[in-house]
Motif scaffolding. Structure first.
Motif, PDB file in Angstrom:
ATOM      1  N   ARG A  20     138.577   1.103  -2.076  1.00 56.69           N
ATOM      2  CA  ARG A  20     138.173   1.545  -3.410  1.00 56.69           C
ATOM      3  C   ARG A  20     138.195   0.478  -4.377  1.00 56.69           C
ATOM      4  O   ARG A  20     139.312  -0.772  -4.247  1.00 56.69           O
ATOM      5  N   PRO A  21     137.567   0.269  -5.674  1.00 60.41           N
ATOM      6  CA  PRO A  21     137.952  -0.881  -6.530  1.00 60.41           C
ATOM      7  C   PRO A  21     139.111  -1.093  -7.000  1.00 60.41           C
ATOM      8  O   PRO A  21     139.900  -0.193  -7.335  1.00 60.41           O
ATOM      9  N   ALA A  22     139.670  -2.260  -6.694  1.00 60.61           N
ATOM     10  CA  ALA A  22     141.149  -2.473  -7.413  1.00 60.61           C
ATOM     11  C   ALA A  22     141.027  -3.933  -7.535  1.00 60.61           C
ATOM     12  O   ALA A  22     140.358  -4.701  -7.541  1.00 60.61           O
ATOM     13  N   GLY A  23     142.358  -4.391  -8.289  1.00 54.33           N
ATOM     14  CA  GLY A  23     142.373  -5.721  -8.479  1.00 54.33           C
ATOM     15  C   GLY A  23     141.953  -6.174  -9.740  1.00 54.33           C
ATOM     16  O   GLY A  23     141.603  -5.053 -10.752  1.00 54.33           O
ATOM     17  N   ARG A  24     141.692  -7.537 -10.101  1.00 58.71           N
ATOM     18  CA  ARG A  24     140.916  -7.918 -11.333  1.00 58.71           C
ATOM     19  C   ARG A  24     139.630  -8.094 -11.139  1.00 58.71           C
ATOM     20  O   ARG A  24     138.864  -8.514 -10.280  1.00 58.71           O
ATOM     21  N   LEU A  25     138.759  -7.785 -12.013  1.00 62.89           N
ATOM     22  CA  LEU A  25     137.274  -7.954 -12.155  1.00 62.89           C
ATOM     23  C   LEU A  25     136.924  -8.521 -13.367  1.00 62.89           C
ATOM     24  O   LEU A  25     137.137  -7.875 -14.583  1.00 62.89           O
ATOM     25  N   THR A  26     136.373  -9.718 -13.213  1.00 59.81           N
ATOM     26  CA  THR A  26     136.138 -10.759 -14.529  1.00 59.81           C
ATOM     27  C   THR A  26     134.514 -10.488 -14.576  1.00 59.81           C
ATOM     28  O   THR A  26     133.861 -11.144 -13.770  1.00 59.81           O
ATOM     29  N   VAL A  27     134.080 -10.199 -15.793  1.00 58.75           N
ATOM     30  CA  VAL A  27     132.523 -10.016 -15.950  1.00 58.75           C
ATOM     31  C   VAL A  27     132.302 -10.794 -17.231  1.00 58.75           C
ATOM     32  O   VAL A  27     132.665 -10.960 -18.206  1.00 58.75           O
ATOM     33  N   ALA A  28     131.000 -11.411 -17.418  1.00 58.46           N
ATOM     34  CA  ALA A  28     130.511 -12.116 -18.363  1.00 58.46           C
ATOM     35  C   ALA A  28     129.329 -11.646 -18.853  1.00 58.46           C
ATOM     36  O   ALA A  28     128.314 -10.997 -17.832  1.00 58.46           O
ATOM     37  N   ALA A  29     128.663 -11.581 -19.839  1.00 61.13           N
ATOM     38  CA  ALA A  29     127.496 -11.082 -20.527  1.00 61.13           C
ATOM     39  C   ALA A  29     126.981 -11.862 -21.669  1.00 61.13           C
ATOM     40  O   ALA A  29     127.981 -12.119 -22.467  1.00 61.13           O
ATOM     41  N   PHE A  30     125.872 -11.963 -21.606  1.00 60.01           N
ATOM     42  CA  PHE A  30     125.135 -12.428 -22.942  1.00 60.01           C
ATOM     43  C   PHE A  30     125.421 -11.732 -24.262  1.00 60.01           C
ATOM     44  O   PHE A  30     125.647 -10.422 -24.027  1.00 60.01           O
ATOM     45  N   PRO A  31     125.354 -11.963 -25.404  1.00 62.40           N
ATOM     46  CA  PRO A  31     125.785 -11.238 -26.431  1.00 62.40           C
ATOM     47  C   PRO A  31     125.260 -10.040 -26.688  1.00 62.40           C
ATOM     48  O   PRO A  31     125.938  -8.867 -27.165  1.00 62.40           O
ATOM     49  N   SER A  32     123.871  -9.736 -26.482  1.00 62.25           N
ATOM     50  CA  SER A  32     123.416  -8.390 -26.738  1.00 62.25           C
ATOM     51  C   SER A  32     123.552  -7.333 -25.685  1.00 62.25           C
ATOM     52  O   SER A  32     123.691  -6.324 -25.965  1.00 62.25           O
ATOM     53  N   ALA A  33     123.846  -8.018 -24.650  1.00 58.19           N
ATOM     54  CA  ALA A  33     124.325  -7.069 -23.366  1.00 58.19           C
ATOM     55  C   ALA A  33     125.912  -6.825 -23.762  1.00 58.19           C
ATOM     56  O   ALA A  33     126.210  -5.576 -23.395  1.00 58.19           O
ATOM     57  N   ALA A  34     126.494  -7.641 -24.164  1.00 54.98           N
ATOM     58  CA  ALA A  34     128.091  -7.431 -24.483  1.00 54.98           C
ATOM     59  C   ALA A  34     128.217  -6.268 -25.333  1.00 54.98           C
ATOM     60  O   ALA A  34     129.068  -5.472 -25.590  1.00 54.98           O
ATOM     61  N   ARG A  35     127.166  -6.295 -26.214  1.00 56.75           N
ATOM     62  CA  ARG A  35     127.340  -5.241 -27.429  1.00 56.75           C
ATOM     63  C   ARG A  35     126.370  -3.924 -26.967  1.00 56.75           C
ATOM     64  O   ARG A  35     127.169  -2.830 -27.480  1.00 56.75           O
ATOM     65  N   GLY A  36     125.585  -3.930 -26.308  1.00 56.58           N
ATOM     66  CA  GLY A  36     124.511  -2.898 -26.132  1.00 56.58           C
ATOM     67  C   GLY A  36     124.694  -2.130 -24.698  1.00 56.58           C
ATOM     68  O   GLY A  36     124.446  -1.148 -24.723  1.00 56.58           O
TER      69      GLY A  36
END
Length: 305
Positions: free
Chosen positions: A89-105
């Motif tokens: 199952r998902p566990a631990g740390r997951l770091t995600v990056a997104a461009f601005p409009s995806a980060a918002r929308g």
């Protein structure tokens, strides 16, 4: 025994070229990065950074440690993936990056779903432009990136990365109320835009590059009078009558009075992708995050249609 966190800090300085850039990439202060490197110097009895003008350079010993750090960080990641696979199952740390409009929308809804369904997963998100986030994934600084590219400005994909399409994001023309083109009862075409003054992202951004190449292919040389990175500021400039803009629907939000929306034919479309390292493909957190992102992108595309 070499400390992995200190090696990671030195590796980031070597990768990004400065203490400040390394701190930004890892989410620490420059002082914290400097302290980690200083502790590593004391532990190894070796000078690792040398002053060069206003910056720093890695010594030969530091370069050797950076190469070793790459291997150690890769092994640590593989161990973390194996443990997560074992748990199933998902566990631990997951770091995600997104461009601005995806980060918002896109990201708020997706991350909220993942957090609610998998409380053992520690989610972290940064807003990063696609041409930077792909490299961060390749270097192991983040786990997953939400990126985009255009048909005329494809995004490079370094060796060892995997990516999957999430959906498409259509762009529309935004015009000031009273602009001659706003009165047309048909979709606009590139040839209509020769005399327009543009509001656009700064030079060097993917969107700026796409606008130049797309309009030049139609025989138009865009007059970009206002270089603005934040979409809401672009909308405000259009509302003030200062120029026109071409903005994607994702994360755009409601338009204020004084702004008229017109379609552009053929439709400018950017493709959305999730990008991760191939060696992490088995990681449950990556599999689940990609699934939720694809579902959320599909839902947003249906709403914006």
């Amino acid at each position: 025994m070499l400390d992995l966190a200190r090696l990671r800090a030195l590796h980031a300085v070597g990768t990004h070229g400065s203490v400040g850039a390394a701190a930004e990439a890892l989410g620490f202060t420059p002082s914290a990065i400097s302290q980690q490197v200083a502790k590593l110097e004391r532990e190894t009895g070796t000078t690792l950074l040398e002053r060069r003008g206003r910056g720093v350079a890695l010594t030969d010993a530091a370069l050797m440690l950076v190469r070793a750090a790459e291997q150690m960080l890769s092994l640590a990641e593989q161990a973390e993936i194996a443990l997560e696979e074992r748990r199933g199952r998902p566990a631990g740390r997951l770091t995600v990056a997104a461009f601005p409009s995806a980060a918002r929308g896109l990201l708020p809804g997706a991350l909220a779903r993942i957090a609610a369904e998998h409380p053992q997963l520690d989610l972290r998100m940064s807003e990063v432009d696609p041409h930077l986030s792909v490299g961060m994934v390749a270097r192991g600084e983040i786990d997953l990136a939400v990126t985009h590219d255009w048909d005329t400005v494809p995004l490079p994909s370094p060796e060892g990365l995997r990516r999957t399409p999430l959906g498409r994001d259509v762009c529309d023309m935004l015009l000031p109320e009273g602009h001659p083109l706003a009165a047309l009862d048909r979709p606009l075409v590139r040839e209509d835009l020769g005399a327009a003054r543009w509001v656009c992202q700064p030079p060097g951004s993917v969107c700026h590059g796409w606008l130049l190449s797309d309009l030049r292919a139609a025989g138009q040389e865009p007059d970009v009078a206002f270089h603005v990175g934040e979409y809401q500021t672009q909308v405000a400039l259009v509302a003030a009558g200062l120029g026109v803009a071409l903005l994607p629907r994702l994360g755009r939000g409601a338009l204020p009075d004084g702004v008229v929306l017109r379609p552009l034919a053929p439709e400018p479309v950017r493709q959305l992708f999730a990008v991760w390292r191939g060696e992490a493909s088995r990681r449950p957190a990556i599999v689940e995050a990609v699934r939720v992102l694809r579902e959320e992108a599909g839902r947003r595309t249906a709403e914006d249609a």
